[in-house]
Scaffold this motif. Structure first.
Motif, PDB file in Angstrom:
ATOM      1  N   THR A  75       0.823  -1.216   0.000  1.00 26.34           N
ATOM      2  CA  THR A  75       0.000   0.000   0.000  1.00 26.34           C
ATOM      3  C   THR A  75       0.851   1.257   0.000  1.00 26.34           C
ATOM      4  N   GLY A  76       2.083   1.163   0.503  1.00 27.52           N
ATOM      5  CA  GLY A  76       2.975   2.308   0.508  1.00 27.52           C
ATOM      6  C   GLY A  76       3.743   2.487  -0.787  1.00 27.52           C
ATOM      7  N   MET A  86      -2.563 -15.946   3.883  1.00 22.33           N
ATOM      8  CA  MET A  86      -3.935 -15.509   3.652  1.00 22.33           C
ATOM      9  C   MET A  86      -4.654 -15.027   4.919  1.00 22.33           C
ATOM     10  N   PRO A  87      -4.453 -15.640   6.090  1.00 21.84           N
ATOM     11  CA  PRO A  87      -5.139 -15.113   7.271  1.00 21.84           C
ATOM     12  C   PRO A  87      -4.830 -13.644   7.538  1.00 21.84           C
ATOM     13  N   SER A  88      -3.557 -13.262   7.481  1.00 19.91           N
ATOM     14  CA  SER A  88      -3.218 -11.865   7.739  1.00 19.91           C
ATOM     15  C   SER A  88      -3.703 -10.968   6.608  1.00 19.91           C
ATOM     16  N   ALA A  89      -3.673 -11.486   5.366  1.00 20.82           N
ATOM     17  CA  ALA A  89      -4.138 -10.685   4.228  1.00 20.82           C
ATOM     18  C   ALA A  89      -5.645 -10.432   4.310  1.00 20.82           C
ATOM     19  N   LYS A  95     -10.134  -4.730   7.251  1.00 19.54           N
ATOM     20  CA  LYS A  95      -9.870  -3.422   7.860  1.00 19.54           C
ATOM     21  C   LYS A  95      -9.612  -2.332   6.822  1.00 19.54           C
ATOM     22  N   GLY A  96      -9.786  -2.697   5.528  1.00 15.70           N
ATOM     23  CA  GLY A  96      -9.693  -1.677   4.489  1.00 15.70           C
ATOM     24  C   GLY A  96      -8.438  -1.686   3.648  1.00 15.70           C
ATOM     25  N   PRO A 317     -15.242 -12.554   2.787  1.00 14.23           N
ATOM     26  CA  PRO A 317     -14.659 -11.447   2.018  1.00 14.23           C
ATOM     27  C   PRO A 317     -15.209 -11.398   0.592  1.00 14.23           C
ATOM     28  N   GLU A 318     -15.194 -10.236   0.020  1.00 14.85           N
ATOM     29  CA  GLU A 318     -15.574 -10.062  -1.376  1.00 14.85           C
ATOM     30  C   GLU A 318     -14.389  -9.508  -2.154  1.00 14.85           C
ATOM     31  N   GLY A 319     -14.137 -10.097  -3.311  1.00 10.36           N
ATOM     32  CA  GLY A 319     -13.069  -9.603  -4.167  1.00 10.36           C
ATOM     33  C   GLY A 319     -11.677  -9.819  -3.638  1.00 10.36           C
ATOM     34  N   ALA A 320     -11.495 -10.809  -2.756  1.00 10.43           N
ATOM     35  CA  ALA A 320     -10.203 -11.011  -2.089  1.00 10.43           C
ATOM     36  C   ALA A 320      -9.214 -11.804  -2.937  1.00 10.43           C
TER      37      ALA A 320
END
Length: 335
Positions: A75-76, A86-89, A95-96, A317-320
């Motif tokens: 993101t940076g 995948m769990p952390s992702a 959370k956005g 989730p959607e679109g993950a």
């Protein structure tokens, strides 16, 4: 005639064709989840063997570490593509954080709890009243889901477990500060063995065997970049070459380990450990052609949702995930 040739070359470059006549290769930066080690052998092999170069790519591999979050790096703008579990992702996505799984080289989980046999632990129900070492920084999610599935609280007490925030080492077990610790089949388990505790003095619980395995080491990109056809093309070539690297590593594990060692600028890794690590890692990639298996994804989501009053994620989730890149690479999910 010269003017016509220059115009043709310029047109080809503008259309994104990879030319070997001096035009710059497409630059790609990959962020690893952890430090340079056999866990990432396929990528180092692909770079060393020229598989990325064959796809007209100039790949930079950035090691991770305890203070590096792959999602934050993406993101940076510090990487084009990153490796994460995948769990952390999925927890970050809820959370956005807008990252998407676009390829899944790892088919199986290597996560385990390794316990001292002297504690009397023989089955998961025996965890009650015990102290367990757990990694955090996003790695705690599979453990928390497992405990929720067992109905074991993680706040201590005779019916719960006391969680020790485990560093990325095996010290809590060696110093008997914990009855069990988190280990990977390819890394920390062998550190325990090398520290002088024989396998017969240990009891191991593999997440795969307990039915709570979640997907590890997938490839993630920022969601909005998938709208860019040029980016999708570059990533398709990257994934194709990376999977070629993993295939080579499976066929030549010792050579793959040597390549990893050549890329370890810290000098911290040993030949014995890396060869052992690669031999275990390739077992986790077997059965994957790089395309995410939807059944594996759904199983992971089910485990993460099964957290009782405190699930890792609170909704499907959607679109993950997306097959757009593996489809472009000609890799089909036909598992």
């Amino acid at each position: 005639m010269k003017k016509v040739l220059i115009t043709a070359l310029a047109a080809a470059a503008g259309m994104g064709f990879g030319l070997s006549s001096g035009l710059a290769a497409d630059a790609v930066t990959l962020q690893l989840k952890w430090v340079t080690q056999g866990q990432f052998a396929g990528y180092y092999v692909a770079k060393d063997k020229g598989f990325y170069e064959e796809e007209d790519l100039d790949v930079t591999i950035k090691p991770g570490g305890p203070d590096i979050n792959p999602q934050q790096v993406l993101t940076g703008g510090g990487a084009d593509i990153a490796i994460d579990w995948m769990p952390s992702a999925l927890a970050a996505r809820e959370k956005g954080v807008p990252t998407v799984n676009v390829a899944q080289p790892f088919k199986k989980s290597g996560m385990m709890l390794t316990c001292l046999k002297e504690t009397g632990i023989t089955k998961p129900e025996d965890f009650r009243g015990k102290t367990l070492g757990v990694w955090f920084f996003g790695n705690e999610y599979p453990f928390l889901s497992w405990m929720a599935t067992l109905g074991i609280p993680t706040e201590g007490g005779p019916d719960g477990v006391t969680v020790v925030k485990q560093g990325f080492n095996v010290d809590p077990l060696l110093q008997k500060q914990a009855d069990c610790i988190s280990t990977m089949t390819y890394n920390e388990y062998w550190q325990v063995i090398d520290a002088g505790i024989p396998a017969e003095d240990l009891v191991v619980f593999k997440y795969e065997d307990q039915g709570v395995a979640t997907l590890e080491d997938g490839l993630y990109v920022l969601e909005d970049r998938l709208q860019d056809e040029a980016f999708v093309d570059v990533m398709a070539r990257f994934v194709k070459a990376s999977m070629k690297g993993w295939e080579y590593a499976r066929e030549n594990p010792d050579e793959a380990a040597e390549i990893v060692l050549e890329n370890d600028d810290t000098g911290a890794q040993t030949e014995k450990h890396q060869k052992r690590m690669v031999s275990e890692i390739i077992k986790l990639t077997e059965g994957s052609n790089g395309a995410l298996d939807e059944a594996d994804y759904e199983r992971t989501v089910e485990v993460l949702l099964g957290g009782g009053s405190d699930p890792v994620i609170t909704k499907v989730p959607e679109g993950a995930w997306s097959h757009v890149i593996t489809d472009k690479a000609g890799i089909k999910n036909d598992m």
